[in-house]
Write an enzyme that holds these catalytic residues in place. Structure first.
Site, PDB file in Angstrom:
ATOM      1  N   ASN A   1       0.807  -1.209   0.000  1.00 16.88           N
ATOM      2  CA  ASN A   1       0.000   0.000   0.000  1.00 16.88           C
ATOM      3  C   ASN A   1       0.847   1.269   0.000  1.00 16.88           C
ATOM      4  O   ASN A   1       0.366   2.335  -0.375  1.00 16.88           O
ATOM      5  CB  ASN A   1      -0.934   0.002   1.213  1.00 16.88           C
ATOM      6  CG  ASN A   1      -2.323  -0.482   0.851  1.00 16.88           C
ATOM      7  OD1 ASN A   1      -3.018   0.142   0.063  1.00 16.88           O
ATOM      8  ND2 ASN A   1      -2.701  -1.617   1.400  1.00 16.88           N
TER       9      ASN A   1
ATOM     10  N   ASN B   1      -7.634 -10.029   2.885  1.00 13.32           N
ATOM     11  CA  ASN B   1      -8.583  -9.014   2.402  1.00 13.32           C
ATOM     12  C   ASN B   1      -9.927  -9.621   1.994  1.00 13.32           C
ATOM     13  O   ASN B   1     -10.113 -10.838   2.002  1.00 13.32           O
ATOM     14  CB  ASN B   1      -7.972  -8.201   1.255  1.00 13.32           C
ATOM     15  CG  ASN B   1      -7.706  -9.065   0.037  1.00 13.32           C
ATOM     16  OD1 ASN B   1      -8.395 -10.063  -0.193  1.00 13.32           O
ATOM     17  ND2 ASN B   1      -6.699  -8.704  -0.741  1.00 13.32           N
ATOM     18  N   ILE B   2     -10.864  -8.751   1.640  1.00 11.62           N
ATOM     19  CA  ILE B   2     -12.237  -9.206   1.395  1.00 11.62           C
ATOM     20  C   ILE B   2     -12.332 -10.196   0.238  1.00 11.62           C
ATOM     21  O   ILE B   2     -13.219 -11.035   0.219  1.00 11.62           O
ATOM     22  CB  ILE B   2     -13.193  -8.005   1.141  1.00 11.62           C
ATOM     23  CG1 ILE B   2     -12.713  -7.164  -0.028  1.00 11.62           C
ATOM     24  CG2 ILE B   2     -13.392  -7.183   2.391  1.00 11.62           C
ATOM     25  CD1 ILE B   2     -13.763  -6.162  -0.508  1.00 11.62           C
TER      26      ILE B   2
ATOM     27  N   CYS C   1      -6.896  -1.052   9.267  1.00 13.02           N
ATOM     28  CA  CYS C   1      -6.509  -1.930   8.167  1.00 13.02           C
ATOM     29  C   CYS C   1      -6.271  -1.000   6.999  1.00 13.02           C
ATOM     30  O   CYS C   1      -5.465  -0.094   7.109  1.00 13.02           O
ATOM     31  CB  CYS C   1      -7.579  -2.967   7.895  1.00 13.02           C
ATOM     32  SG  CYS C   1      -9.261  -2.308   7.846  1.00 13.02           S
ATOM     33  N   SER C   2      -6.975  -1.140   5.900  1.00 12.39           N
ATOM     34  CA  SER C   2      -6.818  -0.181   4.816  1.00 12.39           C
ATOM     35  C   SER C   2      -7.814   0.957   5.018  1.00 12.39           C
ATOM     36  O   SER C   2      -7.437   2.073   5.359  1.00 12.39           O
ATOM     37  CB  SER C   2      -7.043  -0.861   3.465  1.00 12.39           C
ATOM     38  OG  SER C   2      -6.102  -1.900   3.309  1.00 12.39           O
ATOM     39  N   ASP C   3      -9.101   0.650   4.822  1.00 11.10           N
ATOM     40  CA  ASP C   3     -10.113   1.694   4.978  1.00 11.10           C
ATOM     41  C   ASP C   3     -10.654   1.762   6.397  1.00 11.10           C
ATOM     42  O   ASP C   3     -11.306   2.717   6.769  1.00 11.10           O
ATOM     43  CB  ASP C   3     -11.260   1.436   3.998  1.00 11.10           C
ATOM     44  CG  ASP C   3     -10.806   1.652   2.569  1.00 11.10           C
ATOM     45  OD1 ASP C   3     -10.150   2.681   2.308  1.00 11.10           O
ATOM     46  OD2 ASP C   3     -11.094   0.784   1.719  1.00 11.10           O
TER      47      ASP C   3
ATOM     48  N   ASP D   1     -13.676  -2.882   7.547  1.00 13.82           N
ATOM     49  CA  ASP D   1     -13.932  -4.325   7.526  1.00 13.82           C
ATOM     50  C   ASP D   1     -13.152  -5.047   8.626  1.00 13.82           C
ATOM     51  O   ASP D   1     -13.681  -5.378   9.667  1.00 13.82           O
ATOM     52  CB  ASP D   1     -13.567  -4.912   6.159  1.00 13.82           C
ATOM     53  CG  ASP D   1     -14.489  -4.389   5.062  1.00 13.82           C
ATOM     54  OD1 ASP D   1     -15.696  -4.327   5.313  1.00 13.82           O
ATOM     55  OD2 ASP D   1     -14.000  -4.052   3.976  1.00 13.82           O
ATOM     56  N   ARG D   2     -11.878  -5.250   8.362  1.00 11.95           N
ATOM     57  CA  ARG D   2     -11.059  -5.969   9.345  1.00 11.95           C
ATOM     58  C   ARG D   2     -10.989  -5.218  10.672  1.00 11.95           C
ATOM     59  O   ARG D   2     -10.972  -5.814  11.740  1.00 11.95           O
ATOM     60  CB  ARG D   2      -9.646  -6.175   8.787  1.00 11.95           C
ATOM     61  CG  ARG D   2      -9.614  -7.215   7.709  1.00 11.95           C
ATOM     62  CD  ARG D   2      -8.288  -7.240   7.017  1.00 11.95           C
ATOM     63  NE  ARG D   2      -8.219  -6.274   5.935  1.00 11.95           N
ATOM     64  CZ  ARG D   2      -7.353  -6.326   4.925  1.00 11.95           C
ATOM     65  NH1 ARG D   2      -6.465  -7.302   4.881  1.00 11.95           N
ATOM     66  NH2 ARG D   2      -7.356  -5.426   3.979  1.00 11.95           N
TER      67      ARG D   2
END
Lengths: 554, 549
Positions: A236, A261-262, A324-326, A329-330
């Site tokens: 990233n 990831n998703i 996490c990234s956004d 989610d995680r």
């Protein structure tokens, strides 16, 4: 038409399609009806026509599969075409929640939406306090359109720091409070990844983390838990994102957890569903399929993340920033699993609802994308919430008395997340829900679940039990994880004669309650009869017999 | 022989005991002829009393003068003893090794054990064939009790009394016995009261490569069929294995000679493969460093769950033939002492509610395992940690218990006993103070005079205070046939045995206690309400004469 929900039992009946449901009415005397919401249909498949008719398979998002055999090929084509269209709404307005009307007047509907009060939840944690307060920085979603409008941040973080930190975070999702642990004053905060790239830094963001750390007066450092595999986080950086540089942030310890990831999760779940769907698999097929799906490995990763955070907060008294990234989610998974481990409240029926509302709904978990409420990008779909619910289920296996709710509650929640019957899980963030005017146009699920809580109660739960209280410390050795048969093995439910200990116990408890009532009744009645006998003895006797007969029926 | 000769160091102080998920204990280690004892001499700390017979293998390690012995038990527990002093450690290790591998049965602990309880009901006399036959007689008169094996000469692994078709005389039995492996001719195993169908068991027929036949054997099993009815022969081996057996003189029933029987082959593995499976499974369960992929692949590679599935499937098949098809069944494998008994006993648990009570289950174990000649002593000589080359060890009975547990888990209200009863039986088959599981057959047990010289497990278990520990609080007598699911996702790893020592069971035990509490409270209320109701009824009858003028 034949409905074959299970390979063993087939029934003949008539199929009706309404604008919202597929309805199957059995020809038997009982005229049993099966209603399937269109919004719950994941896909419809037509198999080649054979002499007995055209087989149609309806797969639902809650993992139930219906098999139909339609005598006329033409009808089957019609059914498939209609269902395919009806199950893929393109606009929010087409969703069932906008037409669902449980006959509540306006006042009751409003009251129902008021059932969930997150401010009260933060109050319960002791927030606001002298160290944490609510900021108006995100009023009208100016700072971050996927966050709630009310955010809890350290008092010591100035408005400039808040704004600056938001600018340095992916989609403006700055570090804010998710859970405050009263016993240790350590907190769980959440955010998205920093826009650090290879070298960028933001003194505001650094100050923000400093402020979070300082809000826990006793601790000298804080953890930053990046729930991604380190490799993903590093990748990233090339896109100007990444993770915190430990040289720039003072007193942080970075920890990678390695939740995939998703996309990985979506594929993994599909493989797991295929395992559950296998017709007469051998033990080796099954175990191999389970291993090959990787599902339990992912569940373990999510639970491990929660365990790490809970341990830091409860045992080391160290605050944690999770991202996490956004951060939708995680991060939501890790924060909410940790909260379940830390706080007995979240292990109650009401508490789990509050937790879902807080960590998932309010913080912008993209329900509509992840659970394919609308026809859209299939790459956005992923069983993130499924994994959280499964983590809770795995914990219930290790701590059978610690949860007020039962497995049925989790399965029901799972269904409701996908079904679009209520407005709670529509849209991808609070702003979108506000713009959709969901509170005026749809109904809230929570009071409905609460009213039916008797159905979702774990008979073994007791508030004064040792495992009910305090922090849960689960074992996460591989062999502690089980295949969730109630969710993924429902094709095998066909044997209705199998007994559930929980149901037996619930029946016993219900009976005990009735006996208790009868006992109090008996203890009271003699007095009444005594009193009655003075005036009219026969009548008193009469009453008494009637009551006894009633109770014998019980 | 004196045990003292084998005990080089009877006592060591300052020994530290490590057990997983339990606090360490420091204390004095003592060796006796049959036990390792560790005592901290503090009132509250639990002591270790370990039968030498329970020890599967031991390993020693040294760091400086501190020795460590790792004791691996047949009940799958692994404990560690830190012993100060190299010589002491070596002595203890070699003594334990010698004492835990004594060959002579008569030196086993049951011959020395004196019960500290009063034997109210002698377990040795509890399940005699005559009693079982009386029950049968009340249902049918087609069978008789034969004394043909009175001196165990017709079949050394059978008991002296056998239930056979009434019309078959002892002469024919002797001839049929000569046609079956080990003399195990077809005998009655179970009579299904509901429809009069029966289950018989035997060993493989000795057809050999040239297709021998035996009229008496054919007549014997045909005698159990109703006119015009067909029966099923369930061969627990695959057809390939059964074919190979011909070369060694064994074989299977040829259709031509048994036209009224349909033969079905299943695939229950032979004992050496089962032993290997157990070793692999326990290895996988004991390695906590495994990641998920490795754990699942090890679990699969052990094949244990496949064995459970295959055995249960075969038992369901036998039960189905009897109950659903209304046909009689003959079950056999090769020797008729292992897979055959797994199938016949499990089928009875499925079909017969009586077998799901404690007494009934004990009777089943007596009938279908002990008296039927399952070689317990050979099979349970070693367990999963044995280093030596396996001789005839095999977890045949453990697999049976595992299958019972699977059914119990699927039907938690249909069994009078709980999981702990099954675990207790597992322990006692491998190491026990009781004589019940010693010897390999009724004949051997008679020769060892076990019923005089040792105490029966049942004498102990059936005492009310002991029995209470094994009762299933959820039990409600259920007269139905119970059909377990044999789908892989319905069959779980038996954690109570295989993960027993690898996790804390505190929370699960609490849950169990809570369950007991809920049910006891309910019973208490019921009693109160009932007594009130009675009082009330009494009051009413007393009152009524007054009211009638």
């Amino acid at each position: 038409m034949i409905d074959r929900r299970t390979p063993r039992k087939a029934t003949v009946g008539t199929l009706y399609l309404s604008s919202t449901h597929t309805i199957f009415v059995e020809n038997s005397e009982a005229r049993k009806e099966t209603w399937v919401l269109h919004s719950l249909v994941s896909n419809v498949e037509r198999l080649p026509t054979n002499p007995s008719g055209s087989p149609v398979i309806i797969r639902c998002k809650n993992l139930i599969v219906y098999r139909l055999l339609i005598p006329q090929e033409k009808d089957s084509l019609d059914v498939v075409a209609s269902l395919t269209r009806l199950s893929r709404p393109e606009r929010y307005g087409e969703l069932f929640c906008f037409s669902f009307n449980p006959n509540l007047d306006k006042e009751l509907r409003e009251k129902a939406w008021g059932f969930m009060d997150l401010k009260a939840e933060f109050n319960r944690m002791g927030i606001p306090s002298n160290l944490w307060h609510v900021t108006a920085a995100n009023h009208e979603y100016r700072l971050c359109d996927t966050y709630p409008s009310e955010l809890f941040v350290p008092k010591s973080a100035s408005p400039a720091v808040i704004v600056g930190s938001a600018k340095f975070r992916s989609r403006g999702r700055l570090p804010v409070l998710s859970y405050f642990h009263r016993d240790t004053s350590a907190s769980i905060c959440r955010s998205s990844q920093p826009l650090s790239g290879f070298s960028a830094r933001s003194s505001d963001d650094e100050q923000m983390l400093q402020a979070i750390m300082k809000s826990n007066p006793v601790s000298e450092f804080m953890y930053v838990v990046d729930t991604r595999p380190k490799l993903n986080a590093m990748a990233n950086r090339a896109a100007g994102k990444g993770y915190e540089n430990e040289d720039h942030y003072t007193n942080i310890k970075l920890q990678f957890i390695g939740i995939e990831n998703i996309h990985v999760m979506r594929n993994s779940q599909q493989k797991l569903i295929d395992v559950g769907d296998m017709a007469a698999p051998s033990m080796a097929d099954f175990l191999w399929g389970l291993e090959n799906s990787g599902w339990l490995k992912h569940i373990k990763a999510v639970l491990d993340a929660g365990v790490f955070i809970a341990k830091a907060v409860a045992e080391d008294g160290v605050s944690v920033l999770v991202h996490c990234s956004d951060g939708w989610d995680r991060t939501a998974q890790a924060c909410s699993v940790a909260s379940v481990l830390l706080d007995p409240y979240y292990r109650t029926i009401k508490g789990l609802m509050v937790l879902i509302e807080k960590d998932w709904v309010s913080f912008g978990h993209k329900f509509s994308h992840r659970y394919a409420h609308l026809d859209g990008d299939p790459k956005e779909v992923s069983p993130v919430m499924d994994q959280f619910l499964e983590c809770v289920w795995q914990l219930m296996q290790q701590f059978p008395c610690a949860f007020e709710f039962n497995e049925r509650f989790l399965i029901q929640l799972h269904m409701l997340i996908y079904s679009c019957q209520y407005g709670n899980f529509i849209g991808n963030c609070q702003k979108e829900r506000r713009d959709l005017k969901l509170q005026e146009r749809t109904h809230s699920l929570w009071p409905h679940l609460w009213e039916n809580r008797a159905e979702y109660t774990n008979p073994l739960y007791r508030t004064d039990h040792s495992q009910t209280q305090g922090v849960l410390r689960p074992l996460t050795t591989a062999y502690c994880f089980k295949f969730w048969k109630g969710m993924y093995g429902r094709a095998e439910r066909s044997l209705s004669s199998q007994q559930s200990p929980a149901d037996c116990l619930n029946a016993v408890r219900e009976e005990s309650q009735q006996l208790e009532e009868e006992l109090t009744a008996h203890q009271e009645v003699p007095r009444e009869t005594d009193a009655g006998q003075e005036t009219c003895p026969a009548e008193g006797e009469e009453n008494f017999r009637g009551e006894e007969e009633d109770q014998q029926v019980v | 022989m004196e045990f003292a000769e084998l005990i080089k160091t009877p006592r060591v102080d300052g020994v530290i005991l490590h057990r997983p998920f339990m606090p360490t204990v420091e204390g004095t280690l003592c060796l006796t002829g049959h036990h390792i004892i560790l005592s901290s001499r503090q009132d509250n700390t639990e002591e270790l009393w370990l039968l030498h017979a329970n020890i599967d293998s031991i390993e020693k390690r040294f760091v400086g003068s501190l020795g460590t012995i790792i004791v691996k038990c047949k009940d799958l527990r692994v404990i560690q003893l830190d012993i100060p002093g190299m010589e002491e450690c070596l002595n203890i290790a070699s003594s334990v090794e010698a004492l835990s591998t004594l060959d002579s049965v008569s030196l086993m602990y049951p011959f020395f054990y004196r019960p500290l309880f009063e034997v109210i009901e002698d377990g040795w006399q509890l399940f005699v064939p005559e009693e079982a036959f009386k029950d049968l007689e009340s249902m049918t008169d087609e069978w008789r009790l034969s004394e043909v094996n009175k001196d165990f000469s017709v079949c050394p692994s059978y008991p002296s009394l056998l239930t056979v078709p009434k019309d078959i005389d002892d002469e024919s039995l002797i001839k049929a016995a000569s046609f079956r492996h080990g003399g195990r001719f077809p005998v009655l195993s179970y009579y299904h009261k509901k429809n009069g169908m029966v289950m018989m068991r035997a060993a493989q027929p000795l057809t050999g490569t040239n297709g021998r036949r035996c009229k008496e054997d054919e007549k014997l099993i045909n005698a159990t069929l109703c006119a015009g009815k067909r029966g099923y022969i369930i061969d627990t081996r695959t057809i390939a294995v059964a074919q190979q057996a011909k070369a060694r003189g064994g074989g299977f029933e040829q259709e031509a000679n048994y036209p009224q029987w349909r033969r079905i082959h299943k695939a229950i593995e032979r004992s050496n493969i089962l032993q290997e499976s157990l070793i692999k499974l326990v290895e996988a369960c004991n390695d906590q460093s495994h990641n998920m992929d490795r754990w699942l692949s090890k679990l699969e590679a052990s094949n244990w769950q496949s064995h459970v599935k295959e055995i249960l499937t075969t038992a369901c098949l036998a039960a189905q033939c009897i109950d659903r098809e209304g046909a009689s069944v003959l079950v056999h494998g090769s020797e008729g002492t292992d897979s055959t008994l797994q199938v016949t006993s499990l089928a009875q648990i499925i079909l017969d509610p009586a077998c799901r009570t404690i007494r009934g289950f004990e009777a089943l174990i007596e009938r279908e395992w002990l008296q039927a000649g399952h070689p317990f002593q050979q099979r349970c000589a070693q367990s999963a940690y044995s280093n030596g080359k396996p001789r005839s060890e095999a977890p045949v009975f453990l697999l049976f218990l595992d299958c019972v547990w699977q059914i119990l888990r699927q039907f938690p209200c249909s069994f009078q006993f709980s999981e702990s009863f099954l675990i207790m039986l597992f322990e006692h088959t491998y190491a026990s103070q009781f004589g019940t599981f010693l010897g390999n057959s009724v004949a051997e047990r008679a020769k060892l005079q076990l019923s005089h010289k040792t105490v029966s497990l049942w004498s102990w278990v059936n005492r009310p205070q002991e029995l209470e520990r094994y009762l299933n609080p959820l039990y409600e007598a259920n007269n139905l046939v119970i059909w377990p699911s044999v789908a892989p996702q319905s069959l779980l790893l038996w954690e109570g045995v295989f993960l027993r020592w690898n996790r804390s069971t505190k929370c699960l035990d609490e849950a169990y206690q809570e369950m007991v509490h809920i049910i006891e409270y309910n019973k208490e209320l019921q009693n109160k309400v009932n007594s009130l109701r009675r009082q009330l009824a009494q009051l009413e009858t007393e009152d009524s004469p007054l009211q009638t003028p």
